[in-house]
Structures are given as structure tokens and as C-alpha cells.
Design an enzyme around this catalytic site. Structure first.
Site, PDB file in Angstrom:
ATOM      1  N   GLU A 101      38.878 -60.895  51.572  1.00  0.00           N
ATOM      2  CA  GLU A 101      39.256 -61.952  52.531  1.00  0.00           C
ATOM      3  C   GLU A 101      38.577 -63.242  52.116  1.00  0.00           C
ATOM      4  O   GLU A 101      37.637 -63.711  52.757  1.00  0.00           O
ATOM      5  CB  GLU A 101      38.892 -61.562  53.969  1.00  0.00           C
ATOM      6  CG  GLU A 101      39.555 -62.516  54.973  1.00  0.00           C
ATOM      7  CD  GLU A 101      39.077 -62.348  56.394  1.00  0.00           C
ATOM      8  OE1 GLU A 101      39.012 -61.203  56.883  1.00  0.00           O
ATOM      9  OE2 GLU A 101      38.771 -63.382  57.016  1.00  0.00           O
ATOM     10  N   HIS A 160      39.063 -67.211  50.895  1.00  0.00           N
ATOM     11  CA  HIS A 160      40.092 -68.215  51.128  1.00  0.00           C
ATOM     12  C   HIS A 160      40.038 -69.392  50.176  1.00  0.00           C
ATOM     13  O   HIS A 160      38.978 -69.777  49.701  1.00  0.00           O
ATOM     14  CB  HIS A 160      39.977 -68.725  52.564  1.00  0.00           C
ATOM     15  CG  HIS A 160      40.090 -67.612  53.571  1.00  0.00           C
ATOM     16  ND1 HIS A 160      41.196 -66.813  53.674  1.00  0.00           N
ATOM     17  CD2 HIS A 160      39.212 -67.140  54.495  1.00  0.00           C
ATOM     18  CE1 HIS A 160      41.005 -65.925  54.633  1.00  0.00           C
ATOM     19  NE2 HIS A 160      39.805 -66.094  55.134  1.00  0.00           N
ATOM     20  N   HIS A 173      45.398 -61.703  59.229  1.00  0.00           N
ATOM     21  CA  HIS A 173      44.216 -62.566  59.406  1.00  0.00           C
ATOM     22  C   HIS A 173      44.307 -63.301  60.749  1.00  0.00           C
ATOM     23  O   HIS A 173      45.399 -63.628  61.193  1.00  0.00           O
ATOM     24  CB  HIS A 173      44.150 -63.578  58.250  1.00  0.00           C
ATOM     25  CG  HIS A 173      42.895 -64.380  58.246  1.00  0.00           C
ATOM     26  ND1 HIS A 173      42.765 -65.557  58.972  1.00  0.00           N
ATOM     27  CD2 HIS A 173      41.709 -64.164  57.636  1.00  0.00           C
ATOM     28  CE1 HIS A 173      41.543 -66.024  58.778  1.00  0.00           C
ATOM     29  NE2 HIS A 173      40.878 -65.203  57.981  1.00  0.00           N
ATOM     30  N   ASP A 196      34.630 -63.395  53.425  1.00  0.00           N
ATOM     31  CA  ASP A 196      35.253 -64.470  54.205  1.00  0.00           C
ATOM     32  C   ASP A 196      34.759 -65.821  53.703  1.00  0.00           C
ATOM     33  O   ASP A 196      34.541 -66.750  54.479  1.00  0.00           O
ATOM     34  CB  ASP A 196      35.001 -64.329  55.716  1.00  0.00           C
ATOM     35  CG  ASP A 196      36.115 -64.966  56.560  1.00  0.00           C
ATOM     36  OD1 ASP A 196      36.993 -65.634  55.986  1.00  0.00           O
ATOM     37  OD2 ASP A 196      36.100 -64.788  57.785  1.00  0.00           O
TER      38      ASP A 196
HETATM   39 ZN    ZN Z   1      39.015 -65.341  56.972  1.00  0.00          ZN
END
Ligand code: ZN
Length: 331
Positions: A8, A10, A167, A291
Site C-alpha cells: 500500500e 502511494h 483503499h 502506507d
Molecule cells: Zn494508503
């Protein structure tokens, strides 16, 4: 632990940056925090250097929330998904093909076109799709992923055998009354989990997984509270609604959670929570994630590498589960 795979993680793109509500984001999430996030969303070389320092071999990149899902015009959304997928592949994945993979962005504003784009992206190397929650429709309305219009997309994902990462995004404006006066709760601190957990339960109750029993959904943040809350949901539906409530499903929700869901450690670096998720899902269905850049690779990695886990589980969660799910045979 070296050789970790993170799912995850980005990025942004020039198109996405041009519509990013910088002032609003800074307002809600803190100006200093967002200035650093904005810079790091466009990292390429620095990201790889940090991965090296943290024992992360591969990161699976995805367009930051809300991305494509907030574009109102269907034709614009389809064009944006295509352009952003091409940008992520050319800028990140082609630069470091051994270090970066990516989840395709998809435009569910037009599910037929989205099915074609998913097919195109997977053919050019995408390992699945990431969807940032509900899709905006005109008039403040939205479409959730269980709704029938999305069927062509799900048929394609199931046929290609690729997972879909669900998400979070902020709840619809019309559903934010509960946070008034406490706006810091709307996003990742609290509202994300409630929005996404409910979205996931809609999928479980919809019958989607009876139609496509091999379909796999990934949720972040140690399962968005589902490992703790689903047993109670299942219990109350059994007591009050013959097991499955008013949905279309053939099985209790826990069945789908254990057969059709994976959970990642993104942004939730808490060993007791991880152990609870393992006890509900099994260690074959947990996946390491950071993340980034909303979280630090070093913080996530130092927690995970030292968490009180069986080494066999650490290895599975850190690497081999993701390699199997995403078809990374060389990882
Ligand atoms: Zn995220």
C-alpha cells in the site's frame, strides 16, 4: 528482515497533482505533514534508497486517494486512469522493474471501459487494481463496489485472477455530520476505517463472492477493524436476520473474510492487532505494508522486523504471501 514486499505505497502524477486540493488537504491533515507527503509522493530514486535502508525489496505502487474515484465526468475519469497508469509504469516501474510493481487505477464511472483498462494494464504488467472507495456520481451521490453496474469490472478481475485493493477515502459529504466539530477524525485517523469496513461488508453481503469464489480483495490497516468487529456482526445477523441479514450472500460474513480477503499492516504498527488479525484470517492472509509516504518506511519496518512473531509467520507476512498472491515468482 530483508526482502520484504510492501503493497500500500502511494504515488501521485502530474495530472493528479493538478486537481489535488492542496489547501483543503493541508487544512484537514496539517500543513507541515502534507508538504512533506506531497514531495515524497513524487519520489523515485529517494524511495528506492529508503527501501534499501529498510529491507524492502519490492513496493507495489498505487495512485493516492481519492485519485480517479473523485472525477465526476466518466470520459475524463477513463482518460485519467489510462494516463496515470501509463505515467506510473513509465516513471517508476520501467525505471526500477525489479523494485516497483503497480496496482492499476480504474474508472468505475464507466465499468465497461474500466474492464478494458484493467485488462490493458494487467497485460502491460500491473499486478491488480487499487480502488479508493466509492465512486462519485453527480449530485453528491456515489456508487459502491457491490452495486450491479460494476459487474463487468468484477468479471474481468476474476477472469484475470488479479486482486483488488480496497483503499479508504473520506466518507461522502452528506455522511460527515457525526464528525462536525471534530474534523480531524474525518480522514485516516478514524473515518477511513469505518467507511472502508462498511464497504467491505457490503461486498460480503452482496453475493459477489458466491458468483466469483476465487476473487481476492485486499484491505489495509490490519483489516480496517474487521478482525475484531466481524465476529459480532456475524453473531447479530445470526440472531436477528437468519445469518446473512438482508443481503444476497449464501454464507456468513466470516466465511468470505477468510476466503476472499487479505489484510495489510499499512499504517497500523501494533503487534496485538496483528496477532488478532492472524487469529481471524490466518497468517497466510496477512501482508506487510507501510502506507508510504503517509507513514515512514523505517518506523513500519523496525516494528515489523522486531514484532513478537513466529519467524515462519514473519517470513510469510513479510514476503511469501505477497509473492504468491501477486504472482511474483522471482521474489
Ligand atoms: Zn494508503
Amino acid at each position: 528482515m530483508s526482502g520484504k514486499i510492501a503493497l500500500e505505497e502511494h504515488v501521485s502524477t502530474p495530472r493528479n497533482n493538478s486537481v489535488w486540493d492542496a489547501a483543503g488537504e493541508a487544512d484537514r491533515n496539517g500543513p507541515d505533514y502534507m508538504a512533506e507527503v506531497d514531495r515524497r509522493l513524487l519520489d523515485v530514486d529517494d524511495r528506492v534508497a529508503e527501501m534499501d535502508r529498510c529491507g524492502i525489496a519490492i513496493t507495489v505502487l498505487s495512485l493516492t486517494s481519492p485519485g480517479i474515484q473523485s472525477i465526476l465526468d466518466p470520459a475524463d475519469a477513463v482518460a485519467a486512469a489510462r494516463a496515470d497508469n501509463d505515467f506510473v509504469k513509465a516513471t517508476y516501474v520501467d525505471a526500477y522493474p525489479d523494485r516497483f510493481a503497480w496496482f492499476a487505477a480504474v474508472a468505475l464511472q464507466d465499468p465497461d471501459q474500466t474492464a478494458a483498462e484493467l485488462q490493458r494494464a494487467v497485460t502491460s504488467g500491473a499486478v491488480g487494481a487499487m480502488i479508493n472507495g466509492y465512486t462519485d456520481l453527480p449530485g453528491g451521490e456515489a456508487r459502491y463496489l457491490d452495486e450491479p453496474d460494476n459487474l463487468p469490472f468484477w468479471e474481468t478481475a476474476a477472469r484475470l485472477g488479479v486482486p483488488v485493493y480496497l483503499h479508504p477515502r473520506e466518507p461522502l459529504l452528506s455522511q460527515q455530520r457525526i464528525y462536525r466539530g471534530y474534523e480531524s477524525l474525518i480522514g485516516s485517523a478514524w473515518g477511513f476505517a469505518h467507511e472502508t469496513a462498511t464497504h467491505a461488508v457490503r461486498l460480503m453481503l452482496s453475493g459477489l463472492f458466491d458468483r466469483f469464489p476465487d476473487l481476492q480483495i485486499i484491505v489495509g490497516h490490519l483489516g480496517e477493524g474487521l478482525p475484531l468487529m466481524l465476529p459480532r456482526l456475524e453473531h447479530r445477523l445470526r440472531k436477528q436476520h437468519a445469518g446473512i441479514g438482508l443481503g444476497q450472500a449464501q454464507h456468513p460474513v466470516g466465511h468470505y473474510f477468510r476466503h476472499n480477503f487479505y489484510a495489510t499492516t499499512s499504517g497500523h504498527f501494533h503487534t496485538k492487532g496483528l496477532l488478532d488479525a492472524i487469529s481471524e484470517l490466518g497468517s497466510d492472509r496477512l501482508l506487510f505494508s507501510v502506507d508510504y509516504p503517509y507513514e515512514d518506511m523505517a518506523e513500519a519496518s523496525s516494528w515489523f522486523d522486531n514484532a513478537l512473531l513466529a519467524e515462519a509467520d514473519r517470513h510469510k507476512i513479510g514476503s511469501t504471501n505477497a509473492a504468491r498472491l501477486l504472482g511474483m515468482t522471482g521474489a
